[in-house]
Motif scaffolding. Structure first.
Motif, PDB file in Angstrom:
ATOM      1  N   THR A 169       1.904   4.793  11.572  1.00  0.00           N
ATOM      2  CA  THR A 169       0.752   5.744  12.049  1.00  0.00           C
ATOM      3  C   THR A 169      -0.375   4.769  12.196  1.00  0.00           C
ATOM      4  O   THR A 169      -1.171   4.890  13.308  1.00  0.00           O
ATOM      5  CB  THR A 169       0.234   6.827  11.111  1.00  0.00           C
ATOM      6  N   SER A 170      -0.698   3.570  11.728  1.00  0.00           N
ATOM      7  CA  SER A 170      -1.713   2.980  11.646  1.00  0.00           C
ATOM      8  C   SER A 170      -1.522   1.770  12.698  1.00  0.00           C
ATOM      9  O   SER A 170      -2.453   1.597  13.456  1.00  0.00           O
ATOM     10  CB  SER A 170      -2.176   2.030  10.497  1.00  0.00           C
ATOM     11  N   LEU A 179       0.874   4.547  16.220  1.00  0.00           N
ATOM     12  CA  LEU A 179       0.105   5.636  16.815  1.00  0.00           C
ATOM     13  C   LEU A 179      -1.092   5.465  17.255  1.00  0.00           C
ATOM     14  O   LEU A 179      -1.894   5.799  18.323  1.00  0.00           O
ATOM     15  CB  LEU A 179       0.250   6.994  16.014  1.00  0.00           C
ATOM     16  N   CYS A 229      -1.693  11.769  17.404  1.00  0.00           N
ATOM     17  CA  CYS A 229      -1.799  10.340  16.908  1.00  0.00           C
ATOM     18  C   CYS A 229      -2.882  10.088  15.778  1.00  0.00           C
ATOM     19  O   CYS A 229      -2.756   9.718  14.838  1.00  0.00           O
ATOM     20  CB  CYS A 229      -2.049   9.348  17.959  1.00  0.00           C
ATOM     21  N   LEU A 259      -2.162  12.465  12.574  1.00  0.00           N
ATOM     22  CA  LEU A 259      -1.432  11.846  11.719  1.00  0.00           C
ATOM     23  C   LEU A 259      -1.914  10.491  11.134  1.00  0.00           C
ATOM     24  O   LEU A 259      -1.524  10.387   9.834  1.00  0.00           O
ATOM     25  CB  LEU A 259      -0.245  11.649  12.716  1.00  0.00           C
ATOM     26  N   PHE A 260      -2.640   9.632  11.841  1.00  0.00           N
ATOM     27  CA  PHE A 260      -3.152   8.591  11.060  1.00  0.00           C
ATOM     28  C   PHE A 260      -3.869   9.069   9.730  1.00  0.00           C
ATOM     29  O   PHE A 260      -4.035   8.567   8.644  1.00  0.00           O
ATOM     30  CB  PHE A 260      -3.934   7.766  11.771  1.00  0.00           C
TER      31      PHE A 260
END
Length: 458
Positions: A105-106, A109, A307, A310-311
């Motif tokens: 995610t980091s 995304l 994105c 979710l991060f």
């Protein structure tokens, strides 16, 4: 030749005038009027800003919800499931891409988020408020001061307390989506110019964060992989110059550049920014939208709605207890983050804006007051997405890193509450200005204020 006397003439409309000698007479030449700061935007600029802010506001509300879910989840008996999901690994080990969910995610995304940020930065540089030095000077100075002062406050705090300088960049960035979500929640009616100024500050902030990540947060460099990434970016540029269209060219190339940038040791989000800056921001004849505008329109909902939330879901889940909160206010690193975001942002942005207006030809919109700039400076202390990302990079997998995350959340909440109190006091003024901006009595889709302005200037 007979000697004349030059007297200063004052005009109520244009200010002081100077008498300049000519061979036969003295000519009266008006001094250039001071440009309005936070005045009425042009109609095309206002449309572009309104579209960007509309998407950011919706995304900010989703981001806010994701952060709340993460905090609640991480502080319940089900916190073990949260940790297990965040640390679950998958990917392609042969390519060095066997990453945890949190890492994906980091680094993955958020690359989409930074791609959109790069597109917005390119638009500002080419057709927006940063396209000329005269219009860019004030927001750039304000943003730079808004980054430098928080970093300096952090450095001073950890120097006194004997902490680590690694997190100096954490309090530098403003989260525009979160800030606009706060504005939506408190139901203010900020004029477009104030929102556009906040957006410009955040764009310059993002550029500063990108440079910091690229320069200061790199691992061991793999020069062959970096050379491949640069070659991919060069090909991306050539395709843009040749006006090649079709996602089947750009999506595989973009993923390849991202993977090579990650393998090269530079944070992979830099690849997203680079591609955003390469995309054309101006239309060719016959085009309805530029490639940058078209790509941003397609990716902005994905970035803001999936994105970034979710991060946040896997970055904001920190354990909050009495002991943890105590360490936030007694450990120099998290304390420096709080002081930097809350006090440093206010001092830096307000002082930078005031000094820039004082020593340039910019003049504050007479309908507004410096209290409005102070409220925006307070709101800019909301540092979430990029601040959490830099915190992870500065203190990977350490207890200090968890305390720094908690500090970012506390500072952002504090800045949001203070900004809400300040801006709500001026909401009656904002409501009047907003109604004037949007009044459209003839129903032609263009606010009357723009038609009056055009008619008066003709």
């Amino acid at each position: 030749m007979r000697r004349g006397v030059c007297r200063e003439v004052w005009s109520a409309s244009v200010g002081p005038c100077a008498l300049l000698p000519t061979p036969r007479r003295f000519a009266v030449v008006a001094a250039a009027p001071r440009s309005p700061f936070l005045g009425l935007l042009s109609w095309p600029e206002r449309q572009a800003v309104a579209q960007a802010l509309r998407t950011e506001t919706v995304g900010g509300l989703v981001l806010l919800a994701a952060a709340v879910v993460a905090l609640v989840w991480a502080n319940t008996p089900f916190s073990g499931a949260y940790t297990a999901i965040r640390d679950f690994h998958f990917g392609i080990p042969a390519l060095g891409l066997d990453l945890s969910v949190g890492h994906w995610t980091s680094d993955g995304l958020l690359s989409v988020f930074f791609l959109v940020a790069g597109i917005e930065l390119k638009r500002e540089l080419v057709v927006g408020s940063l396209r000329t030095p005269a219009t860019a000077a004030l927001p750039v100075i304000a943003a730079v001061c808004g980054m430098a002062v928080p970093a300096a406050l952090y450095a001073a705090t950890v120097a006194v307390g004997g902490g680590s300088m690694e997190g100096w960049a954490v309090p530098m960035a403003t989260d525009i989506a979160f800030a606009l979500a706060v504005l939506a929640v408190i139901s203010t009616h900020l004029p477009t110019a104030l929102r556009a100024f906040l957006l410009t500050l955040a764009v310059v902030d993002d550029l500063g964060a990108i440079l910091v990540i690229a320069v200061f947060f790199t691992s061991d460099l793999n020069f062959w992989a970096l050379a491949g990434a640069l070659a991919g970016l060069a090909l991306f540029y050539v395709l843009q110059r040749l006006r090649v269209r079709g996602w089947w060219w750009y999506v595989p190339l973009g993923v390849t550049v991202w993977a090579l940038m990650y393998s090269g040791g530079i944070h992979a989000t830099v690849a997203g920014v680079a591609m955003g800056l390469i995309l054309r921001a101006t239309r060719d004849e016959g085009e309805q939208e530029s490639p940058g505008a078209r790509t941003g329109h397609l990716l902005h909902p994905l970035s803001a709605g999936i994105c970034v939330p979710l991060f946040a879901l896997f970055a904001a889940g920190v354990s909050i207890s009495g002991d943890a909160l105590g360490k936030v206010f007694t450990t120099p690193e998290p304390l420096g983050v709080i002081l930097g975001l809350v006090a440093g942002k206010i001092l830096g942005i307000f002082a930078g804006t005031y000094l820039a207006a004082r020593f340039t030809r910019a003049q504050l919109n007479p309908d507004l007051a410096w209290a409005d700039v102070f409220g925006l400076a307070t709101l800019a202390g909301i540092g979430f997405t990029v601040a959490l990302l830099i915190g992870e990079l500065a203190f990977p997998g350490s207890a200090v890193g968890e305390h720094v995350k908690t500090a970012v959340l506390i500072a952002s909440f504090t800045a949001a509450v203070l900004a809400a109190l300040l801006l709500r006091r001026r909401n009656a003024v904002y409501r009047r200005l907003c109604e004037e901006e949007n009044l459209d009595q003839d129903g032609d889709g263009i606010p009357d204020i723009y038609q009056r302005t055009e008619g008066s200037s003709a």
